[in-house]
Design an enzyme around this catalytic site. Structure first.
Site, PDB file in Angstrom:
ATOM      1  N   SER A  80       0.829  -1.209   0.000  1.00  0.00           N
ATOM      2  CA  SER A  80       0.000   0.000   0.000  1.00  0.00           C
ATOM      3  C   SER A  80       0.866   1.264   0.000  1.00  0.00           C
ATOM      4  O   SER A  80       0.492   2.278  -0.579  1.00  0.00           O
ATOM      5  CB  SER A  80      -0.976   0.003   1.185  1.00  0.00           C
ATOM      6  OG  SER A  80      -0.291   0.218   2.378  1.00  0.00           O
ATOM      7  N   ASN A  81       2.037   1.189   0.617  1.00  0.00           N
ATOM      8  CA  ASN A  81       2.939   2.357   0.567  1.00  0.00           C
ATOM      9  C   ASN A  81       3.516   2.545  -0.824  1.00  0.00           C
ATOM     10  O   ASN A  81       3.631   3.674  -1.304  1.00  0.00           O
ATOM     11  CB  ASN A  81       4.068   2.205   1.593  1.00  0.00           C
ATOM     12  CG  ASN A  81       3.611   2.599   2.972  1.00  0.00           C
ATOM     13  OD1 ASN A  81       3.533   3.778   3.301  1.00  0.00           O
ATOM     14  ND2 ASN A  81       3.259   1.606   3.779  1.00  0.00           N
ATOM     15  N   LYS A 116      23.548 -13.821   2.543  1.00  0.00           N
ATOM     16  CA  LYS A 116      22.966 -12.488   2.304  1.00  0.00           C
ATOM     17  C   LYS A 116      23.867 -11.693   1.351  1.00  0.00           C
ATOM     18  O   LYS A 116      23.401 -11.022   0.435  1.00  0.00           O
ATOM     19  CB  LYS A 116      22.829 -11.750   3.640  1.00  0.00           C
ATOM     20  CG  LYS A 116      22.103 -10.420   3.539  1.00  0.00           C
ATOM     21  CD  LYS A 116      22.155  -9.646   4.841  1.00  0.00           C
ATOM     22  CE  LYS A 116      21.225 -10.172   5.889  1.00  0.00           C
ATOM     23  NZ  LYS A 116      19.828  -9.724   5.724  1.00  0.00           N
ATOM     24  N   ARG A 129      13.358  -7.849   5.345  1.00  0.00           N
ATOM     25  CA  ARG A 129      14.705  -8.381   5.565  1.00  0.00           C
ATOM     26  C   ARG A 129      15.615  -7.294   6.092  1.00  0.00           C
ATOM     27  O   ARG A 129      15.438  -6.128   5.747  1.00  0.00           O
ATOM     28  CB  ARG A 129      15.337  -8.847   4.252  1.00  0.00           C
ATOM     29  CG  ARG A 129      14.573  -9.858   3.612  1.00  0.00           C
ATOM     30  CD  ARG A 129      15.284 -10.578   2.500  1.00  0.00           C
ATOM     31  NE  ARG A 129      14.591 -11.819   2.416  1.00  0.00           N
ATOM     32  CZ  ARG A 129      14.931 -12.911   3.075  1.00  0.00           C
ATOM     33  NH1 ARG A 129      16.022 -12.939   3.783  1.00  0.00           N
ATOM     34  NH2 ARG A 129      14.185 -13.983   3.007  1.00  0.00           N
ATOM     35  N   HIS A 176       8.560   2.865   9.240  1.00  0.00           N
ATOM     36  CA  HIS A 176       8.239   1.897  10.302  1.00  0.00           C
ATOM     37  C   HIS A 176       7.016   2.393  11.081  1.00  0.00           C
ATOM     38  O   HIS A 176       6.938   3.565  11.440  1.00  0.00           O
ATOM     39  CB  HIS A 176       9.442   1.744  11.235  1.00  0.00           C
ATOM     40  CG  HIS A 176       9.209   0.722  12.294  1.00  0.00           C
ATOM     41  ND1 HIS A 176       9.291  -0.638  12.038  1.00  0.00           N
ATOM     42  CD2 HIS A 176       8.848   0.841  13.594  1.00  0.00           C
ATOM     43  CE1 HIS A 176       8.998  -1.304  13.148  1.00  0.00           C
ATOM     44  NE2 HIS A 176       8.731  -0.425  14.103  1.00  0.00           N
TER      45      HIS A 176
HETATM   46  C1  GRF Z   1       4.130  -0.538   6.702  1.00  0.00           C
HETATM   47  O1  GRF Z   1       3.351  -0.424   7.853  1.00  0.00           O
HETATM   48  C2  GRF Z   1       5.531  -0.084   6.961  1.00  0.00           C
HETATM   49  O2  GRF Z   1       5.610   0.896   7.932  1.00  0.00           O
HETATM   50  C3  GRF Z   1       6.210  -1.336   7.421  1.00  0.00           C
HETATM   51  O3  GRF Z   1       5.627  -2.356   6.673  1.00  0.00           O
HETATM   52  C4  GRF Z   1       4.311  -1.988   6.310  1.00  0.00           C
HETATM   53  C5  GRF Z   1       4.145  -2.194   4.828  1.00  0.00           C
HETATM   54  O4  GRF Z   1       2.820  -2.044   4.457  1.00  0.00           O
HETATM   55  N1  GRF Z   1       7.635  -1.244   7.276  1.00  0.00           N
HETATM   56  P1  GRF Z   1       2.385  -2.010   2.937  1.00  0.00           P
HETATM   57  O5  GRF Z   1       2.859  -3.315   2.303  1.00  0.00           O
HETATM   58  O6  GRF Z   1       3.011  -0.820   2.300  1.00  0.00           O
HETATM   59  O7  GRF Z   1       0.897  -1.930   2.983  1.00  0.00           O
END
Ligand code: GRF
Length: 192
Positions: free
Chosen positions: A15-16, A65, A91, A109
Site C-alpha cells: 500500500s505504501n 545475504k 529483511r 516503520h
Molecule cells: C508498513 O506499515 C511499513 O511501515 C512497514 O511495513 C508496512 C508495509 O505495508 N515497514 P504495505 O505493504 O506498504 O501496505
C-alpha cells in the site's frame, strides 16, 4: 534537474508503494524498479498495474545475504538507481547493500522509534498499553529499525482500538508522509 532514479523494496501488500506511485508526479525521483523477495506478494500485482519493472529474488536460493545483495546491487546499478525506499521489505539490509547505498536508503516503520522496533509494531504498541504511537521514517543502518530518524508523526491510540482500526489510521499517515519525506530528503541532498 533530471529526476534521480529510485527503487522501492517491498515484500507485502504494497500500500505504501501504491501511495508513492499515485503521487509520482509530485516526486523529484522516478521509481524505476520494485524489489521483492516473495513471489506471491500482492505488491507485484501493483507493480504490474503501474507498469514498474520488478526484480524478484528468493533468499533461500543463495548461500548468503552477501550473495543475493551483490546481485541486487548489480541490478540496481544497471538501472541507475541511486536511492532506495523500503516499504515493508521484511529483511535486514546487509553490509553489501549498505556499502553502495548508505545515506541513500530509507525505511518507514509503524511506530515512534526507538519504541517498538521489529515485527508487529502496531500489536506491540497495543500490548504495551501506550496512549500514542505513530510512524517513523529513518535512514537505514545495519540494525533493526535503528538508523537516524528523518521524520515522525504521532497519533493517539483510542480505548477501543483494535489492531485493524489502529493499522488503518497508521497507514493513512504513512501514505501521506512517505512521499512527502522522500521529496524533502532528495531535495535536501541535492542542495548540500
Ligand atoms: C508498513 O506499515 C511499513 O511501515 C512497514 O511495513 C508496512 C508495509 O505495508 N515497514 P504495505 O505493504 O506498504 O501496505
Amino acid at each position: 534537474m533530471a529526476k534521480v532514479k529510485a527503487a522501492v523494496f517491498a515484500s507485502g501488500s504494497g500500500s505504501n508503494f501504491q501511495a508513492i506511485m499515485e503521487q509520482k508526479d509530485q516526486l523529484n525521483c522516478e521509481i524505476v524498479l520494485l524489489v521483492c523477495d516473495k513471489r506471491e506478494a500482492t505488491v507485484l500485482d501493483k507493480a504490474k498495474h503501474f507498469d514498474i519493472p520488478t526484480y524478484v529474488f528468493e533468499a533461500k536460493n543463495y548461500p548468503t545475504k552477501a550473495a543475493y545483495e551483490a546481485e541486487l546491487v548489480e541490478e540496481l546499478k544497471r538501472n541507475n538507481v541511486t536511492w532506495i525506499f523500503l516499504a515493508g521489505y521484511m529483511r535486514l539490509v546487509g553490509e553489501t547493500l549498505l556499502a553502495s547505498f548508505e545515506g541513500k536508503a530509507i525505511n518507514i516503520h509503524p511506530s515512534l522509534l526507538p519504541a517498538f522496533p521489529g515485527i508487529d509494531a502496531i500489536g506491540q504498541a497495543l500490548e504495551a498499553g501506550v496512549r500514542e504511537t505513530g510512524v517513523t521514517i529513518h535512514y537505514i543502518d545495519e540494525g533493526i529499525d535503528t538508523g537516524p530518524i528523518i521524520a515522525q508523526e504521532s497519533l493517539a491510540i483510542k480505548e477501543d482500538d483494535t489492531r485493524e482500526s489502529l493499522h488503518q489510521r497508521v497507514q493513512k499517515i504513512e501514505h501521506d508522509l512517505y512521499p512527502r519525506v522522500i521529496k524533502e530528503v532528495i531535495e535536501r541532498h541535492h542542495n548540500e
